[in-house]
Write a protein that holds these residues in place. Structure first.
Motif, mmCIF file in Angstrom:
data_model
loop_
_atom_site.group_PDB
_atom_site.id
_atom_site.type_symbol
_atom_site.label_atom_id
_atom_site.label_comp_id
_atom_site.label_asym_id
_atom_site.label_seq_id
_atom_site.Cartn_x
_atom_site.Cartn_y
_atom_site.Cartn_z
ATOM 1 N N ALA A 90 0.893 -0.956 -0.089
ATOM 2 C CA ALA A 90 -0.017 0.012 0.056
ATOM 3 C C ALA A 90 0.718 0.925 -0.200
ATOM 4 O O ALA A 90 2.140 1.198 0.469
ATOM 5 C CB ALA A 90 -1.012 0.039 1.324
ATOM 6 N N PHE A 91 0.456 2.437 -0.527
ATOM 7 C CA PHE A 91 1.006 3.477 -0.749
ATOM 8 C C PHE A 91 0.258 4.768 -0.244
ATOM 9 O O PHE A 91 -0.637 4.726 -0.788
ATOM 10 C CB PHE A 91 1.729 3.572 -2.164
ATOM 11 C CG PHE A 91 2.928 4.910 -2.141
ATOM 12 C CD1 PHE A 91 4.128 4.306 -2.351
ATOM 13 C CD2 PHE A 91 2.536 6.086 -2.161
ATOM 14 C CE1 PHE A 91 5.088 5.289 -2.437
ATOM 15 C CE2 PHE A 91 3.573 6.898 -2.370
ATOM 16 C CZ PHE A 91 4.777 6.739 -2.655
ATOM 17 N N VAL A 92 0.767 5.299 0.879
ATOM 18 C CA VAL A 92 -0.114 6.558 1.447
ATOM 19 C C VAL A 92 0.630 7.657 0.980
ATOM 20 O O VAL A 92 1.895 7.935 1.479
ATOM 21 C CB VAL A 92 -0.248 6.528 2.853
ATOM 22 C CG1 VAL A 92 -0.785 7.708 3.370
ATOM 23 C CG2 VAL A 92 -0.882 5.167 3.227
ATOM 24 N N HIS A 93 0.185 8.600 0.100
ATOM 25 C CA HIS A 93 0.621 9.825 -0.224
ATOM 26 C C HIS A 93 0.649 11.226 0.726
ATOM 27 O O HIS A 93 -0.353 10.948 1.392
ATOM 28 C CB HIS A 93 -0.048 10.087 -1.661
ATOM 29 C CG HIS A 93 0.122 9.366 -2.690
ATOM 30 N ND1 HIS A 93 1.046 9.326 -3.668
ATOM 31 C CD2 HIS A 93 -0.550 8.242 -3.100
ATOM 32 C CE1 HIS A 93 0.677 8.294 -4.550
ATOM 33 N NE2 HIS A 93 -0.162 7.672 -4.229
ATOM 34 N N GLN A 94 1.301 11.835 0.408
ATOM 35 C CA GLN A 94 1.370 13.305 1.383
ATOM 36 C C GLN A 94 0.073 13.944 1.258
ATOM 37 O O GLN A 94 -0.630 14.511 1.950
ATOM 38 C CB GLN A 94 2.593 14.108 1.135
ATOM 39 C CG GLN A 94 2.534 15.189 1.859
ATOM 40 C CD GLN A 94 3.667 16.310 1.681
ATOM 41 O OE1 GLN A 94 4.869 15.902 1.028
ATOM 42 N NE2 GLN A 94 3.692 17.309 2.257
ATOM 43 N N ASN A 95 -0.346 14.117 -0.077
ATOM 44 C CA ASN A 95 -1.402 14.849 -0.418
ATOM 45 C C ASN A 95 -2.624 13.576 -0.668
ATOM 46 O O ASN A 95 -2.296 12.919 -1.723
ATOM 47 C CB ASN A 95 -1.199 15.465 -1.837
ATOM 48 C CG ASN A 95 -2.408 16.405 -2.002
ATOM 49 O OD1 ASN A 95 -3.463 16.226 -1.689
ATOM 50 N ND2 ASN A 95 -2.388 17.248 -3.091
ATOM 51 N N PRO A 96 -3.527 13.697 0.027
ATOM 52 C CA PRO A 96 -4.508 12.268 0.017
ATOM 53 C C PRO A 96 -5.193 12.631 -1.528
ATOM 54 O O PRO A 96 -5.599 11.401 -1.999
ATOM 55 C CB PRO A 96 -5.514 12.601 1.188
ATOM 56 C CG PRO A 96 -5.372 13.982 1.588
ATOM 57 C CD PRO A 96 -3.834 14.437 1.148
ATOM 58 N N ARG A 97 -5.286 13.715 -1.846
ATOM 59 C CA ARG A 97 -5.870 13.560 -3.270
ATOM 60 C C ARG A 97 -5.213 12.730 -4.207
ATOM 61 O O ARG A 97 -5.973 12.369 -5.276
ATOM 62 C CB ARG A 97 -5.938 15.010 -4.031
ATOM 63 C CG ARG A 97 -7.016 15.914 -3.169
ATOM 64 C CD ARG A 97 -7.072 17.323 -3.240
ATOM 65 N NE ARG A 97 -8.209 18.183 -2.592
ATOM 66 C CZ ARG A 97 -9.366 18.374 -3.191
ATOM 67 N NH1 ARG A 97 -9.443 18.020 -4.670
ATOM 68 N NH2 ARG A 97 -10.275 18.956 -2.630
ATOM 69 N N ASP A 98 -3.894 12.610 -4.399
ATOM 70 C CA ASP A 98 -3.133 11.742 -5.140
ATOM 71 C C ASP A 98 -3.418 10.515 -4.880
ATOM 72 O O ASP A 98 -3.073 9.578 -5.787
ATOM 73 C CB ASP A 98 -1.492 12.133 -4.883
ATOM 74 C CG ASP A 98 -1.258 13.486 -5.487
ATOM 75 O OD1 ASP A 98 -1.738 14.014 -6.363
ATOM 76 O OD2 ASP A 98 -0.184 13.837 -4.676
ATOM 77 N N GLY A 99 -4.076 9.972 -3.618
ATOM 78 C CA GLY A 99 -4.362 8.448 -3.315
ATOM 79 C C GLY A 99 -5.757 8.280 -3.547
ATOM 80 O O GLY A 99 -6.013 7.094 -3.235
#
Length: 256
Positions: A90-99
């Motif tokens: 799983a990958f959690v982005h700094q900007n949640p809009r990217d995920g």
């Protein structure tokens, strides 16, 4: 027992500039590794190479798969790598809009990851989505709301729910609390630490915030100009840094 992830000689260049150079480490099941350093140190490049999102110029990333044992991530074919990223990783982005998919509901964002691995029963998918919204402290009454109506902190919680619903073994996090208010950061960190411990997750966390590293990680890697300058148990490195650059990072946090 094999390490969950083995990185050897990982090198990535952007033209003549090294994003990361000749980096190696092992990550064991249940271990959380934090990668710290100033902007431009190469920590995000390293994370993306480890996560199969950015192909290195040299080196290897070997993952201990559930059924077939150790496998070189960059020797997998595209369908194999895509399945890995939908299930075990799983990958959690700094900007949640990217995920997140901003044009579908909160529940659909969580449920999509289950559908990607074959789930088809609507009731079961919605039930799992509701459960994970609750576990990440998102109001379950908002399951049909669009992510765009959520605050930044709630969007990040939703992204975490979307990532963890498929029960991954390894989570990559890129500045997971960056850009959030201090009070929101603290609550999110408490949530992340609780989930990591309760689920027995392994994780690699990139952060510039040493407090985040101390709270989430068991081991710390300090990067400068694409190279690792110090590594060790998190408390040891932060309480007794050996490298001059690490000492500078720690002292800059301690200064009033």
């Amino acid at each position: 027992m094999n390490p969950l992830l083995r990185v050897e000689g990982l090198t990535k260049f952007y033209g003549r500039q090294a994003g990361c150079r000749d980096i190696g480490f092992e990550l064991w099941p249940g271990e959380v590794l934090a990668i710290v350093g100033e902007s431009g140190s190469g920590k995000t490049t390293l994370l993306n190479c480890c996560a199969g999102r950015l192909e290195p110029n040299a080196g290897s990333v070997t993952y201990s798969t559930r059924h077939d044992g150790p496998a070189d991530v960059y020797r997998m074919n595209e369908p194999e790598r895509r399945l890995l990223m939908r299930t075990d990783w799983a990958f959690v982005h700094q900007n949640p809009r990217d995920g997140l998919r901003m044009n579908v509901s909160a529940g659909a964002n969580v449920g999509e990851r289950l559908m990607a691995v074959g789930a088809r029963h609507y009731g079961a998918i919605r039930s799992s989505a509701t459960d994970w919204l609750d576990r990440t402290e998102v109001d379950t009454a908002r399951i049909d709301d669009l992510p765009s109506t959520f605050s930044g902190g709630m969007q990040q919680r939703l992204q975490i729910a979307r990532n963890l619903v498929s029960e991954p073994r390894l989570v990559f996090m890129d500045e997971p609390t960056g850009g959030l208010d201090v009070s929101v950061q603290a609550r999110l960190l408490d949530l992340l630490r609780d989930l990591v411990m309760r689920l027995g997750l392994s994780a690699i966390v990139v952060t510039h915030d040493l407090a985040v590293a101390r709270m989430l990680s068991t081991r710390l890697m300090v990067m400068k100009r694409g190279r690792v300058v110090e590594t060790g148990l998190t408390d040891r490195v932060l309480d007794d840094p050996q490298d001059a650059y690490t000492q500078l990072l720690v002292s800059s946090v301690l200064q009033p």
